[in-house]
Design a protein around this motif. Sequence first.
Motif, PDB file in Angstrom:
ATOM      1  N   SER A  27      -6.596   4.989  -6.361  1.00 14.84           N
ATOM      2  CA  SER A  27      -6.044   3.713  -6.812  1.00 14.84           C
ATOM      3  C   SER A  27      -6.769   2.602  -6.067  1.00 14.84           C
TER       4      SER A  27
ATOM      5  N   SER B  27       0.831  -1.210   0.000  1.00 15.12           N
ATOM      6  CA  SER B  27       0.000   0.000   0.000  1.00 15.12           C
ATOM      7  C   SER B  27       0.859   1.252   0.000  1.00 15.12           C
TER       8      SER B  27
ATOM      9  N   GLU C  50      -6.420  -0.615  -6.217  1.00 16.41           N
ATOM     10  CA  GLU C  50      -5.482  -1.599  -5.686  1.00 16.41           C
ATOM     11  C   GLU C  50      -4.826  -1.082  -4.402  1.00 16.41           C
ATOM     12  N   GLY C  51      -4.438   0.197  -4.416  1.00 17.04           N
ATOM     13  CA  GLY C  51      -3.827   0.797  -3.233  1.00 17.04           C
ATOM     14  C   GLY C  51      -4.778   0.823  -2.054  1.00 17.04           C
TER      15      GLY C  51
ATOM     16  N   LYS D  59       1.690   2.257  -3.544  1.00 15.37           N
ATOM     17  CA  LYS D  59       0.597   2.509  -4.489  1.00 15.37           C
ATOM     18  C   LYS D  59      -0.275   3.710  -4.135  1.00 15.37           C
ATOM     19  N   LEU D  60       0.036   4.404  -3.039  1.00 13.32           N
ATOM     20  CA  LEU D  60      -0.745   5.568  -2.625  1.00 13.32           C
ATOM     21  C   LEU D  60       0.168   6.738  -2.324  1.00 13.32           C
TER      22      LEU D  60
END
Length: 327
Positions: A158, A100, A160-161, A103-104
């Motif tokens: 995001s 995480s 996924e994030g 991705k963020l």
Amino acid sequence: MTRQADGDPASGRLPRLLSALFYGTCSFLIVLVNKALLTTYGFPSPIVLGIGQMAATIMILYVSKLNKIIHFPDFDKKIPIKLFPLPLLYVGNHISGLSSTSKLSLPMFTVLRKFTIPLTLLLETIILGKQYPLSIIISVFAIVLGAFIAAGSDLAFSLEGYVFVFLNDIFTAANGVYTKQKMDPQELGKYGVLFYNACFMILPTLVLSASTGDLRQATEFNQWKNVLFIIQFLLSCFLGFLLMFSTALCSHYNSALTTAVVGAIKNVSVAYIGMLVGGDYVFSVLNFIGLNICMAGGLRYSFLTLSGQLRPRQPADEESGPPDLKA
């Protein structure tokens, strides 16, 4: 004995506050270092980074045990039963947290991590039987409200994030509560919990990394000759050990909920620094308002808890500091 510790601020509050500050500092530093590794350098493997942190934990604790600096029980067949489900929660917390982070944006990561607090409160109520006063619950509501406002206007959304960070919240909350439950000094103690957690999960995690191609991507990464990258990678591994140790220490002297609250204090610094130096924060008015509501709720909640003015209502108060050595 317990009465004396509760009534003496010097003997009761100092270890609580020092362990909380130690945890907050370690947590703050590792987010910045991991963010640099995974985003600035583009290191492709959060799992391999987690393996490095587990390996550092095993080596440091084992060498310390050999030199009689610390003590924890030798391995026997009952240890896996005593630990379960901590190893699974431990590796889930590790991998989801590192994934995480990559991705963020840094501010959104810290805001969404606030959901760890109400989840910890809920799990402590269910597993440990604690009950918290209304003022604490209102503070939690403010934290969650601010997080929803900020996340709802996230311009760099995001999926996924968000999935990884919510999984990280669940694993962190469960790991904190079960760690508190299993750190009985007559059993494994805090060092034993950390050591055997890492030992049981490093090989399965390595197999997972190899089978998914993650390990190959890490070994083929083009920055392994970069001295600054290697220094930061090793620093992340060492900080991973310090974070696990400081989390156990903070939970030992306080509670899992207080440890989550200290994370909220740390997040104030991380979020605002991320706006200035992270380079990946997308400004919007609603996002900024939500961020500030979330931080204000976190600070109020932190003040109420760490000041010792409000404690969970239960017969044996686990927030009384050093006396829970007798647990």
